[in-house]
Scaffold this motif. Structure first.
Motif, short mmCIF file in Angstrom:
data_model
loop_
_atom_site.label_atom_id
_atom_site.label_comp_id
_atom_site.label_asym_id
_atom_site.label_seq_id
_atom_site.Cartn_x
_atom_site.Cartn_y
_atom_site.Cartn_z
N UNK B 172 -6.37 -49.20 -35.52
CA UNK B 172 -7.44 -48.29 -35.08
C UNK B 172 -6.86 -46.96 -34.64
N UNK B 173 -7.76 -45.99 -34.50
CA UNK B 173 -7.32 -44.65 -34.06
C UNK B 173 -6.69 -44.72 -32.67
N UNK B 174 -7.30 -45.55 -31.80
CA UNK B 174 -6.76 -45.67 -30.45
C UNK B 174 -5.36 -46.27 -30.48
N UNK B 175 -5.17 -47.26 -31.37
CA UNK B 175 -3.84 -47.87 -31.46
C UNK B 175 -2.82 -46.83 -31.91
N UNK B 176 -3.23 -45.97 -32.85
CA UNK B 176 -2.31 -44.94 -33.32
C UNK B 176 -2.00 -43.94 -32.20
N UNK B 177 -3.04 -43.55 -31.48
CA UNK B 177 -2.83 -42.60 -30.37
C UNK B 177 -1.86 -43.18 -29.35
N UNK B 178 -2.04 -44.46 -29.03
CA UNK B 178 -1.18 -45.09 -28.04
C UNK B 178 0.21 -45.35 -28.60
N UNK B 179 0.23 -45.87 -29.84
CA UNK B 179 1.51 -46.31 -30.39
C UNK B 179 2.38 -45.18 -30.89
N UNK B 180 1.78 -44.15 -31.47
CA UNK B 180 2.57 -43.08 -32.07
C UNK B 180 2.73 -41.91 -31.11
N UNK B 181 1.66 -41.58 -30.41
CA UNK B 181 1.74 -40.40 -29.52
C UNK B 181 1.89 -40.77 -28.05
#
Lengths: 478, 227
Positions: B172-181
């Motif tokens: 999910x977008x939230x996972x990407x925000x948390x995991x990548x950024x």
């Protein structure tokens, strides 16, 4: 003061702090009056007493001396001399032989009641038909001679009685004055406290406009009154805020909830097939997600305002945070045809909450993107200035009119220009809360055209920074 | 996958259980803390979905602390209405691997639960990732597709790495925000979509088959087949 008040206004006598203070005041007053009287006594009547004792001592000693120089006749002559020279007639002299026969003196006989082994003492002597108090000193001379010298102290005793009377009066006056003073102190206490109590009761009853009376004396009571009033102002302000927020919640959240409800009801009645229903449900879900988002933002803001996050403060590399955010948003700006420029000073550090700072700056960037027209410009600047880190996000959108800037950071405030755009009116409120959490402030200005939002936050000075290390990017990977 | 759901709210529980079963998982459900702890301690699960506030005298934090104290490292995700940052910190400190707040979108929950189990497996350090003809060398930090080198910015590299590590799963977008950024907030702007679309330009566009797919209402998935 009405009699219907609670205990504070009608205190049981001894439980009243006013009474205790009054009593204390009266006690202190009486004590100082007594001390003054004692000193007066000691310095007048006491002085006379000491003078008499001294003079009797010297008188006697000189007679002894004369006896050793000139013998009995000398002493007799000296006594006669002294009696003759005693103009005030306040002296007593007797000289007797061993058989108590008077050899010289101004009394007829040795006082029979006088114990022979006593040197100092008091006697009542009949003189001119009057009983007179005399202080005497009796002693023997060689050859069995007995001598007694004395001084009339009735004047002194009169003075003493006068003093006693005066002191009694003074004591009475002291008690009266002390009591009056105590009552006054108690009255001042009661009226002040009653005023505070009445104000507190009125506030408790819901009348937030009541304030404690300030007498303008600039004394402790005024200080207390002003402190309480300041507190009440703050409470009033907070209450006003709560009222505003709950009104805003009621209003702003009703709209999306009502919309979701309408969609669902409409679909329940009119949907022709499953696809219609699904579409309606999905749109209603999106509306409700918006509501949840508003609640989360509110929760965030109140969490920040409570200050609990301060315990998680750590060294934040602001330059790295800003560069990373600039990179995140730069792509979006580019896609929308907006030019984004970043001018971020290196090695800016501050004690803070990284997540909150990220969110605050992201909110400002979200805003800038939202309001910038295609072909617009967004600038991110960060610099160090007098122990502070400045962060500035500017755009060339419509900006916020000067009249609205002060209120723009209030919760749910939405300016005229923002009304037509989506948003909750909480973005800048969060930025403000984050700025205050860090002991800084956010200033909204005019970028001519557009909005210039400046965050000023206390920075860690360059001198005490550890040598810069490459920012460690946390990896999600195992 | 075998998943334990400890949740006392009937509606939420049946929704989660139904959804997970539809996604092909085997689900056990406990509606109070005591039963939840008993099940978690006596049976083997691939993941646990855990509510914080539970009846039965044992709350979610206690369950997880007890399990972790027994050296049970089953991945666990907290699903709680307690949404403050401190609550999340507490949950993660107690041994939670992830924390979601109610209300939630099921797609997000599913994606996160599936990501959890993957995390549990990859204990050995990985130096190479491969999905179809896309290869990533984590040591030399290079990416090749069909033997052809692809130049990526550092952030694009990390984004692709995250997608590859979760290949075959919805991210999910939230996972990407948390995991990548490492960002823990929801930007109001579609920042993630823009970055994914940039990555697509480099990884997918020059090649006949797409690897990065959009999953409607959920997020993205990296795999050869259409999801």
């Amino acid at each position: 003061m009405s009699g219907s008040g609670p205990r504070l206004l009608r205190p049981r006598f001894f439980r009243s702090a006013g009474f205790r203070f009054g009593l204390f005041y009266a006690g202190l007053f009486s004590l100082s009056a007594a001390a003054l009287a004692g000193f007066l006594w000691w310095s007048t009547a006491g002085l006379l007493q000491r003078q008499t004792t001294d003079s009797l001592g010297q008188d006697g000693d000189s007679l002894v001396e004369i006896y050793f120089q000139a013998g009995l006749p000398g002493v007799v002559a000296a006594i006669k001399d002294r009696i003759a020279g005693n103009v005030d007639d306040d002296s007593l002299y007797i000289l007797t032989d061993p058989n108590m026969k008077v050899l010289a003196g101004n009394v007829n006989a040795w006082p029979p009641e006088w114990p022979m082994d006593q040197e100092w003492g008091r006697l009542q002597v009949q003189r001119d038909g009057l009983n007179v108090d005399v202080q005497v000193r009796a002693f023997d001379l060689p050859g069995g001679l007995h001598v007694m010298v004395g001084r009339d102290v009735s004047v002194r005793q009169q003075l003493g009685r006068l003093m006693e009377e005066a002191l009694l009066w003074a004591a009475a006056i002291a008690i009266v004055l002390g009591t009056v003073g105590a009552l006054v102190v108690r009255g001042v206490f009661r009226s002040t406290i009653a005023d505070v109590a009445a104000t507190a009761r009125a506030i408790g009853g819901g009348d937030l406009t009541r304030r404690v009376h300030v007498y303008g004396q600039d004394d402790e009571f005024d200080l207390l009154a002003m402190t309480i009033n300041d507190m009440l102002d703050r409470i009033g302000h907070l209450m006003e805020g709560v009222k505003q927020v709950s009104n805003a919640i009621a209003h702003d959240l009703r709209t999306p909830i009502a919309r979701a409800r309408t969609r669902l009801e409409d679909a329940a009645i009119h949907a022709k097939d499953e696809a219609d229903l699904r579409a309606a449900v999905e749109r209603a879900m999106a509306d409700l997600d918006g509501v949840v988002g508003v609640f989360q933002a509110l929760l965030r803001i109140s969490e920040i305002e409570a200050g609990a996050r301060r315990s998680h403060f750590a060294d934040v590399d602001l330059s790295e945070v800003l560069n990373s955010l600039a990179e995140l948003y730069e792509a979006v700006a580019e896609e929308r045809g907006i030019a984004m420029s970043a001018d971020i000073a290196e090695n800016l550090h501050l004690m803070g909450d990284r997540d909150m700072l990220q969110q605050a700056v992201a909110n400002l960037l979200d805003n800038a993107l939202k309001f910038s027209p295609a072909g617009g410009k967004i600038g991110i600047r960060a610099w160090r200035e007098a122990g502070q880190a400045g962060i500035e996000i500017s755009d060339n959108g419509p900006g916020i009119p000067e009249a609205e800037r002060a209120r723009a950071t209030e919760r749910f405030f939405r300016g005229e220009t923002a009304r037509s755009t989506p948003g909750s009116g909480l973005g800048l409120a969060l930025v403000q809360a984050v700025a205050q959490l860090h002991g800084g402030d956010v200033v909204l200005g005019d970028a001519m055209p557009g909005l210039r939002a400046t965050l000023m936050l206390p920075a860690i000075s360059e001198a005490i920074l550890p040598p810069s290390s490459p920012a460690l990017l946390r990896s999600e990977a195992a | 996958m075998r998943i334990l759901v400890v949740e006392d709210d009937k509606d939420v529980a049946s929704f989660v259980v139904k959804g997970l079963r539809e996604a092909g998982h085997v689900v056990e459900h406990a509606n109070n803390g005591r039963d939840g702890l008993f099940l978690a301690a006596t049976e083997n699960f691939d993941a646990i979905v855990l509510d914080r506030m539970l009846p039965g005298g044992v709350d979610g934090l206690r369950i997880l602390e007890t399990l972790r104290a027994q050296n049970n490292h089953t991945p666990a995700l907290f699903l709680s209405a307690l949404a403050q940052v401190d609550d999340k910190v507490k949950g993660l400190k107690a041994g939670g691997d992830d924390y979601m707040t109610k209300p939630f979108a099921f797609a997000e929950l599913l994606a996160r639960v599936e990501a959890l189990t993957r995390r549990g497996k990859s204990d050995a350090p990985v130096t190479k990732l491969q999905v179809a003809d896309l290869e990533m060398d984590l040591l030399s930090r290079t990416v090749r597709r069909a033997g052809q080198k692809i130049d990526l910015q550092p952030r694009e590299f990390r984004l692709l790495e995250f997608l590859m590590r979760h290949s075959g799963q919805v991210v999910t977008r939230t996972m990407l925000l948390e995991g990548v950024w490492d960002y823990h907030f929801d930007p109001q702007t579609n920042v993630i979509d823009v970055h994914v679309s940039r990555l697509r330009q480099k990884v997918d566009k020059p090649f006949p088959a797409s690897l990065i797919h959009t999953v409607r209402n959920a997020g993205y998935m990296l795999q050869l087949e259409e999801p």
